[in-house]
Structure formats: C-alpha cells, structure tokens
Enzyme design. Structure first.
Site, PDB file in Angstrom:
ATOM      1  N   LYS A  98       0.854  -1.323  -0.037  1.00  0.00           N
ATOM      2  CA  LYS A  98      -0.160   0.120  -0.213  1.00  0.00           C
ATOM      3  C   LYS A  98       1.029   1.188   0.082  1.00  0.00           C
ATOM      4  O   LYS A  98       1.212   1.766   1.078  1.00  0.00           O
ATOM      5  CB  LYS A  98      -0.830  -0.032   1.379  1.00  0.00           C
ATOM      6  CG  LYS A  98      -2.246   0.424   1.056  1.00  0.00           C
ATOM      7  CD  LYS A  98      -3.162   0.131   2.101  1.00  0.00           C
ATOM      8  CE  LYS A  98      -4.194   1.446   2.303  1.00  0.00           C
ATOM      9  NZ  LYS A  98      -4.926   1.476   1.183  1.00  0.00           N
TER      10      LYS A  98
HETATM   11  N1  PY5 Z   1      -7.844  -1.901  -2.934  1.00  0.00           N
HETATM   12  C1  PY5 Z   1      -7.337  -0.686  -2.807  1.00  0.00           C
HETATM   13  C2  PY5 Z   1      -6.534  -0.273  -3.953  1.00  0.00           C
HETATM   14  C3  PY5 Z   1      -7.528   0.060  -1.560  1.00  0.00           C
HETATM   15  O1  PY5 Z   1      -6.645   1.429  -1.545  1.00  0.00           O
HETATM   16  C4  PY5 Z   1      -8.263  -0.328  -0.491  1.00  0.00           C
HETATM   17  C5  PY5 Z   1      -8.241   0.473   0.741  1.00  0.00           C
HETATM   18  C6  PY5 Z   1      -8.741  -1.654  -0.619  1.00  0.00           C
HETATM   19  C7  PY5 Z   1      -8.657  -2.256  -1.785  1.00  0.00           C
HETATM   20  C8  PY5 Z   1      -9.452  -2.064   0.569  1.00  0.00           C
HETATM   21  O2  PY5 Z   1      -8.545  -2.556   1.656  1.00  0.00           O
HETATM   22  P1  PY5 Z   1      -9.059  -2.810   2.965  1.00  0.00           P
HETATM   23  O3  PY5 Z   1     -10.259  -3.431   3.165  1.00  0.00           O
HETATM   24  O4  PY5 Z   1      -7.899  -3.261   3.523  1.00  0.00           O
HETATM   25  O5  PY5 Z   1      -9.326  -1.320   3.476  1.00  0.00           O
HETATM   26  N2  PY5 Z   1      -8.122   1.910   0.338  1.00  0.00           N
HETATM   27  C9  PY5 Z   1      -7.947   2.698   1.568  1.00  0.00           C
HETATM   28  C10 PY5 Z   1      -9.232   2.663   2.724  1.00  0.00           C
HETATM   29  O6  PY5 Z   1      -8.842   3.236   3.825  1.00  0.00           O
HETATM   30  C11 PY5 Z   1      -7.828   4.003   0.841  1.00  0.00           C
HETATM   31  C12 PY5 Z   1      -8.987   4.777   0.198  1.00  0.00           C
HETATM   32  C13 PY5 Z   1      -9.056   6.290   0.089  1.00  0.00           C
HETATM   33  O7  PY5 Z   1     -10.191   2.277   2.268  1.00  0.00           O
END
Ligand code: PY5
Length: 303
Positions: A158
């Site tokens: 990430k």
């Molecule tokens: N895929 C991507 C590209 C992501 O950035 C995120 C999370 C996920 C999947 C989902 O992962 P998780 O369930 O572990 O959160 N994105 C971040 C979030 O906090 C940033 C969003 C702006 O949800």
C-alpha cells in the site's frame, strides 16, 4: 475535514496544525512511502474499538518490506500509538491514517540517505461513497487505465505512489458521471476498485479476484470472505473478466473507507438494487464493527 486536536508524529503527539512537512520532503516529490487506512467505531456498549488494528499494522510492515523501508517502530509500538492518539483526542469514531515516508534532507532517488518519518493521523470521516451508495448501490465504470502490477509497482504494497494510478482511474470515472472506477490488469482480468476490493455474486456463489491478479489483500475483503463462509455461502477467488461484472446477480465493493457498498450498475449494464446476499453481508459486517457479533469480537481492539 473533521479535525481533532492531536496527531502522532515520530513518537509524540503534536498539535494538528503543527503536523507539517517541508516542501523538500523526499516522499512529496517521488511518492516513496507506505500507508494504512483503518477505522475506529463506537461499539453498542459505548466504547471505542479499532477494527483489526494489528492486521493493518502488520500490513504496513509488509508494505514497507517490499520497498526496503525500515520502519523505526514495531507493530506493537504503532498499535499503542494509535490507541493513545484516539484516547487523547477523546473521540470514539474516526478514520485512522498511519503513514511512513521518506523525509527531508535528501533529494536523490536513492532513498538510503532519507530519514523515515512516521505519523498517525485521525479524523472524522463519514462513509466514503455516500449514504445513498451504501443503501442503493453505486454506478461503476471500467477504467481505461490498467492497474499497475507486481513488476511495475507491486500492488501488494500500500505505497503512496501507487495511488496516482487509482487517482487517474477515479477521476476518469467521476468525470464521466460514475461514482467509482473498476480496474483491469494488463491481461484484462478485473483487479479492484480505485480504493476498494470487489465481489460479485454468481448463482449464489461469491467470487472475488485472487491477489495474484493485482488487487490489494484487503482486510475488509478477508473479513467479508469469513462472514460469507460463516453464513454458509461458497466463496471463490477466481479471475473475472468485465462481462462477468455485467452479468453478475449482485456485486459490491469492500474497503475500510468504503465499508461494504453495493454496485448497481457497471458500464451502464444494470445489476440492480442491492440483492439479498449483499444485504446480509452488509448487515453482519456492520454488526461486527459495533461488537454485536460474538464470533467476530476478536476483530475489535478496544481503545
Ligand atoms: N484496494 C485498494 C486499491 C485500496 O486502496 C483499498 C483500501 C482496498 C482495496 C481495501 O482494503 P482494506 O479493506 O484493507 O481497506 N483503500 C484505502 C481505505 O482506507 C484508501 C481509500 C481512499 O479504504
């Protein structure tokens, strides 16, 4: 932005306004850093609990390892710092953004000479894709921008710079009148949303792309897979092409910021109002965040 009083930075709490960086911060120029997105919820008994805090900090550590970033703090330190930050700000519900990035003092590309700065900021953040989206579903568009891959910028990390790829896709989708983008990898298989994982329901079976195709190993994705299996549904990690999305019985996004959001349309092909499986999973997921499901109490790290 719903601000708070303090932000944790390099081992201490500083005033919100003082948590700044120099314009010559290495990461600002080259995107060299890793971050997490976590949420803290007020549970039904009135306490504050962070959802899978340890798992998020372990992912931060894995993200850093991929980029040879030496985190100056252990997972345990970061867990404690997060709890202290929430406690001292006297808030029960917030979004949590830990970030470790190359700091000030070196402008060359070799980050070896850069200090790694670490911060944990929290703020109040309502549902990312809107209340209407959570209830009735969002409209998504398959992006013309491909998802970056393991031999360009590993999506398993990430990393800050990775998100320029997501921003291109998101901006294109929003300018075209959609709510969210769905990305494909170079081979044409579905990876994820710009900031969410994706699931479809096909004939009662949940399908989500395997991480080898390029989606992030989402913690909400993992939670939803467990919830779905516990509810008795079959869950498969399988490759999906765009027409699988068009023909899905149900579809939804998962993510920390977004939570669980139904998809009602992909590229103008209608999937429809949230279906029964999406609703059941949404309901169980939201109940687990509030501490209302005994089985998932272990996901909560009380502050
Ligand atoms: N895929 C991507 C590209 C992501 O950035 C995120 C999370 C996920 C999947 C989902 O992962 P998780 O369930 O572990 O959160 N994105 C971040 C979030 O906090 C940033 C969003 C702006 O949800």
């Amino acid at each position: 932005m719903e601000t708070v009083d303090y932000i944790w930075k390099n081992g201490e709490l500083v005033e919100w306004e003082d948590a700044t960086v120099h314009v010559l911060t290495h990461a600002l120029h080259y995107g060299f850093g890793v971050f997490e997105g976590i949420r803290c919820y007020e549970t039904s008994d009135g306490r504050a609990a962070v959802f899978r805090l340890g798992d998020h900090m372990r992912r931060l550590e894995r993200s850093a390892k991929i980029h040879l970033i030496d985190l100056p703090y252990s997972v345990g330190d970061l867990v404690d710092a997060t709890k202290t930050t929430i406690e001292r700000n006297g808030i029960k519900e917030c979004y949590i953004r830990p970030i470790a990035f190359s700091g000030y003092g070196n402008m060359g590309l070799n980050p070896a000479g850069s200090e790694i700065d670490v911060a944990i900021a929290i703020w109040g953040w309502g549902t990312y894709l809107g209340e209407e989206g959570v209830e009735h579903g969002v409209r998504a568009k398959v992006s013309s921008f491909k998802r970056l891959d393991a031999n360009i910028l590993p999506p398993a990390s990430k990393a800050c710079g990775n998100y320029v790829n997501s921003i291109l896709a998101k901006t294109e989708a929003v300018k075209a009148g959609y709510d969210e983008a769905i990305l494909l990898n170079h081979a044409g298989f579905v990876t994820d949303g710009s900031g969410e994982n994706i699931f479809i329901v096909d004939d009662g079976v949940l399908v989500t792309p395997p991480t080898s195709e390029g989606p992030l190993d989402g913690i909400t994705r993992d939670s939803v897979m467990q919830i779905a299996r516990d509810l008795g549904y079959e869950v498969r990690e399988e490759r999906l092409v765009r027409s699988d999305l068009y023909l899905a019985d149900e579809a939804f996004f998962t993510g920390t910021a977004a939570e669980v959001v139904p998809i009602k349309e992909v590229d103008d092909r209608r999937i429809g109002e949230p279906g029964p499986i999406t609703k059941k999973i949404q309901e169980t997921f939201f109940a687990s965040l509030r501490g209302d499901v005994e089985r998932y109490r272990g996901w909560l790290e009380y502050v």
